[in-house]
Scaffold this motif. Sequence first.
Motif, PDB file in Angstrom:
ATOM      1  N   SER A  33       3.813   5.046  -2.562  1.00  0.00           N
ATOM      2  CA  SER A  33       3.366   5.498  -3.883  1.00  0.00           C
ATOM      3  C   SER A  33       3.335   7.015  -4.024  1.00  0.00           C
ATOM      4  CB  SER A  33       1.966   4.953  -4.184  1.00  0.00           C
ATOM      5  OG  SER A  33       0.991   5.636  -3.403  1.00  0.00           O
ATOM      6  N   GLY A  34       3.222   7.731  -2.900  1.00  0.00           N
ATOM      7  CA  GLY A  34       3.106   9.183  -2.946  1.00  0.00           C
ATOM      8  C   GLY A  34       1.673   9.671  -3.125  1.00  0.00           C
ATOM      9  N   MET A  35       0.696   8.762  -3.125  1.00  0.00           N
ATOM     10  CA  MET A  35      -0.713   9.156  -3.294  1.00  0.00           C
ATOM     11  C   MET A  35      -1.174  10.126  -2.211  1.00  0.00           C
ATOM     12  SD  MET A  35      -2.440   7.950  -5.904  1.00  0.00           S
ATOM     13  CE  MET A  35      -2.513   6.576  -7.022  1.00  0.00           C
ATOM     14  N   LEU A  36      -0.674   9.942  -0.995  1.00  0.00           N
ATOM     15  CA  LEU A  36      -1.113  10.808   0.099  1.00  0.00           C
ATOM     16  C   LEU A  36      -0.644  12.246  -0.101  1.00  0.00           C
ATOM     17  CD1 LEU A  36      -0.478   8.379   3.096  1.00  0.00           C
ATOM     18  CD2 LEU A  36      -2.627   8.817   1.877  1.00  0.00           C
ATOM     19  N   GLU A  37       0.464  12.420  -0.789  1.00  0.00           N
ATOM     20  CA  GLU A  37       0.942  13.770  -1.104  1.00  0.00           C
ATOM     21  C   GLU A  37       0.186  14.342  -2.311  1.00  0.00           C
ATOM     22  OE1 GLU A  37       3.227  11.167  -0.573  1.00  0.00           O
ATOM     23  OE2 GLU A  37       3.589  11.851   1.477  1.00  0.00           O
ATOM     24  N   LEU A  38      -0.104  13.481  -3.289  1.00  0.00           N
ATOM     25  CA  LEU A  38      -0.842  13.929  -4.480  1.00  0.00           C
ATOM     26  C   LEU A  38      -2.285  14.295  -4.149  1.00  0.00           C
ATOM     27  CD1 LEU A  38       0.306  11.301  -7.146  1.00  0.00           C
ATOM     28  CD2 LEU A  38       0.782  13.749  -7.172  1.00  0.00           C
ATOM     29  N   TYR A  39      -2.881  13.564  -3.241  1.00  0.00           N
ATOM     30  CA  TYR A  39      -4.292  13.752  -2.880  1.00  0.00           C
ATOM     31  C   TYR A  39      -4.413  13.873  -1.360  1.00  0.00           C
ATOM     32  CZ  TYR A  39      -4.981  12.153  -7.647  1.00  0.00           C
ATOM     33  OH  TYR A  39      -4.934  12.012  -9.007  1.00  0.00           O
ATOM     34  N   PRO A  40      -4.198  15.070  -0.828  1.00  0.00           N
ATOM     35  CA  PRO A  40      -4.231  15.247   0.632  1.00  0.00           C
ATOM     36  C   PRO A  40      -5.599  14.947   1.256  1.00  0.00           C
ATOM     37  CG  PRO A  40      -3.707  17.327  -0.504  1.00  0.00           C
ATOM     38  CD  PRO A  40      -3.834  16.277  -1.543  1.00  0.00           C
ATOM     39  N   GLN A  41      -6.648  14.863   0.446  1.00  0.00           N
ATOM     40  CA  GLN A  41      -7.974  14.558   0.982  1.00  0.00           C
ATOM     41  C   GLN A  41      -8.117  13.088   1.382  1.00  0.00           C
ATOM     42  OE1 GLN A  41      -7.285  15.299  -2.203  1.00  0.00           O
ATOM     43  NE2 GLN A  41      -8.738  14.408  -3.646  1.00  0.00           N
ATOM     44  N   ILE A  42      -7.187  12.237   0.967  1.00  0.00           N
ATOM     45  CA  ILE A  42      -7.235  10.827   1.360  1.00  0.00           C
ATOM     46  C   ILE A  42      -6.971  10.733   2.857  1.00  0.00           C
ATOM     47  CG2 ILE A  42      -6.118   8.568   1.153  1.00  0.00           C
ATOM     48  CD1 ILE A  42      -5.431   9.306  -1.759  1.00  0.00           C
ATOM     49  N   ASN A  43      -7.857  10.014   3.538  1.00  0.00           N
ATOM     50  CA  ASN A  43      -7.722   9.789   4.972  1.00  0.00           C
ATOM     51  C   ASN A  43      -7.786   8.278   5.205  1.00  0.00           C
ATOM     52  OD1 ASN A  43      -8.040   9.430   7.724  1.00  0.00           O
ATOM     53  ND2 ASN A  43      -9.428  11.165   7.961  1.00  0.00           N
ATOM     54  N   LEU A  44      -6.635   7.662   5.430  1.00  0.00           N
ATOM     55  CA  LEU A  44      -6.598   6.206   5.576  1.00  0.00           C
ATOM     56  C   LEU A  44      -7.314   5.704   6.820  1.00  0.00           C
ATOM     57  CD1 LEU A  44      -3.005   5.341   4.325  1.00  0.00           C
ATOM     58  CD2 LEU A  44      -5.180   5.212   3.093  1.00  0.00           C
ATOM     59  N   LEU A  45      -7.610   6.594   7.765  1.00  0.00           N
ATOM     60  CA  LEU A  45      -8.378   6.185   8.940  1.00  0.00           C
ATOM     61  C   LEU A  45      -9.868   6.093   8.629  1.00  0.00           C
ATOM     62  CD1 LEU A  45      -6.579   8.317  11.680  1.00  0.00           C
ATOM     63  CD2 LEU A  45      -6.236   5.896  11.130  1.00  0.00           C
ATOM     64  N   GLN A  46     -10.307   6.778   7.574  1.00  0.00           N
ATOM     65  CA  GLN A  46     -11.728   6.787   7.221  1.00  0.00           C
ATOM     66  C   GLN A  46     -12.018   6.123   5.874  1.00  0.00           C
ATOM     67  OE1 GLN A  46     -12.889  10.890   7.361  1.00  0.00           O
ATOM     68  NE2 GLN A  46     -13.200  10.861   9.559  1.00  0.00           N
ATOM     69  N   ASP A  47     -11.197   6.379   4.875  1.00  0.00           N
ATOM     70  CA  ASP A  47     -11.451   5.858   3.532  1.00  0.00           C
ATOM     71  C   ASP A  47     -11.162   4.367   3.476  1.00  0.00           C
ATOM     72  OD1 ASP A  47     -11.986   8.481   2.861  1.00  0.00           O
ATOM     73  OD2 ASP A  47     -10.043   8.816   1.911  1.00  0.00           O
ATOM     74  N   LYS A  48     -12.011   3.650   2.775  1.00  0.00           N
ATOM     75  CA  LYS A  48     -11.808   2.209   2.618  1.00  0.00           C
ATOM     76  C   LYS A  48     -10.731   1.958   1.569  1.00  0.00           C
ATOM     77  CE  LYS A  48     -16.497   0.937   3.917  1.00  0.00           C
ATOM     78  NZ  LYS A  48     -16.281   0.351   5.180  1.00  0.00           N
ATOM     79  N   THR A  49     -10.081   0.822   1.705  1.00  0.00           N
ATOM     80  CA  THR A  49      -9.062   0.409   0.749  1.00  0.00           C
ATOM     81  C   THR A  49      -9.347  -1.029   0.337  1.00  0.00           C
ATOM     82  OG1 THR A  49      -7.622  -0.305   2.564  1.00  0.00           O
ATOM     83  CG2 THR A  49      -7.264   1.915   1.701  1.00  0.00           C
ATOM     84  N   GLY A  50      -8.756  -1.423  -0.789  1.00  0.00           N
ATOM     85  CA  GLY A  50      -8.982  -2.781  -1.244  1.00  0.00           C
ATOM     86  C   GLY A  50      -7.935  -3.230  -2.239  1.00  0.00           C
ATOM     87  N   ILE A  51      -8.090  -4.473  -2.662  1.00  0.00           N
ATOM     88  CA  ILE A  51      -7.232  -5.067  -3.679  1.00  0.00           C
ATOM     89  C   ILE A  51      -8.143  -5.671  -4.735  1.00  0.00           C
ATOM     90  CG2 ILE A  51      -5.476  -6.823  -4.149  1.00  0.00           C
ATOM     91  CD1 ILE A  51      -4.620  -6.507  -1.162  1.00  0.00           C
ATOM     92  N   PHE A  52      -8.018  -5.195  -5.963  1.00  0.00           N
ATOM     93  CA  PHE A  52      -8.849  -5.661  -7.087  1.00  0.00           C
ATOM     94  C   PHE A  52     -10.344  -5.652  -6.745  1.00  0.00           C
ATOM     95  CE2 PHE A  52      -4.839  -7.826  -8.409  1.00  0.00           C
ATOM     96  CZ  PHE A  52      -4.686  -7.162  -9.611  1.00  0.00           C
ATOM     97  N   GLY A  53     -10.819  -4.561  -6.149  1.00  0.00           N
ATOM     98  CA  GLY A  53     -12.254  -4.396  -5.911  1.00  0.00           C
ATOM     99  C   GLY A  53     -12.794  -5.075  -4.668  1.00  0.00           C
ATOM    100  N   LYS A  54     -11.945  -5.713  -3.893  1.00  0.00           N
ATOM    101  CA  LYS A  54     -12.387  -6.349  -2.651  1.00  0.00           C
ATOM    102  C   LYS A  54     -11.769  -5.593  -1.481  1.00  0.00           C
ATOM    103  CE  LYS A  54     -13.200 -10.895  -4.489  1.00  0.00           C
ATOM    104  NZ  LYS A  54     -13.156 -12.318  -4.258  1.00  0.00           N
ATOM    105  N   ILE A  55     -12.609  -5.221  -0.528  1.00  0.00           N
ATOM    106  CA  ILE A  55     -12.148  -4.473   0.640  1.00  0.00           C
ATOM    107  C   ILE A  55     -11.030  -5.260   1.335  1.00  0.00           C
ATOM    108  CG2 ILE A  55     -12.814  -3.564   2.910  1.00  0.00           C
ATOM    109  CD1 ILE A  55     -14.051  -1.999   0.637  1.00  0.00           C
ATOM    110  N   ALA A  56      -9.978  -4.548   1.712  1.00  0.00           N
ATOM    111  CA  ALA A  56      -8.845  -5.168   2.410  1.00  0.00           C
ATOM    112  C   ALA A  56      -8.350  -4.224   3.499  1.00  0.00           C
ATOM    113  CB  ALA A  56      -7.722  -5.481   1.424  1.00  0.00           C
ATOM    114  N   LYS A  57      -7.840  -4.797   4.564  1.00  0.00           N
ATOM    115  CA  LYS A  57      -7.314  -4.007   5.682  1.00  0.00           C
ATOM    116  C   LYS A  57      -5.933  -3.460   5.340  1.00  0.00           C
ATOM    117  CE  LYS A  57      -9.861  -6.485   9.208  1.00  0.00           C
ATOM    118  NZ  LYS A  57      -9.788  -7.210  10.471  1.00  0.00           N
TER     119      LYS A  57
END
Length: 98
Positions: A33-57
């Motif tokens: 998606s390019g989100m990591l370039e748009l928002y360099p503060q995103i850290n996938l090792l620390q920030d949680k992610t999800g699908i439609f509001g539910k945490i997902a790995k």
Amino acid sequence: MYIEVAYALEDKQTLLNLEVGADTTLKQAIELSGMLELYPQINLLQDKTGIFGKIAKLDTILREKDRVEIYRPLIADPKEVRKERAAQGKKMRSGKKS
């Protein structure tokens, strides 16, 4: 298949539509998606992610029309904020001033 990738700041949100392959993982979709370039503060090792509001790995395989979400760390603990509001409400009802 078509998916969305979303990230929001306090004053701005970004929602990107993306076409990906059938076996794309959540992590791959974020990278594509390019989100990591748009928002360099995103850290996938620390920030949680999800699908439609539910945490997902990060290794979750996506499905058609999924909305991948990247969550920012909380600034305040929601439980503590509710406790503080409840305590202030009790003071107001009893007529006490702080």
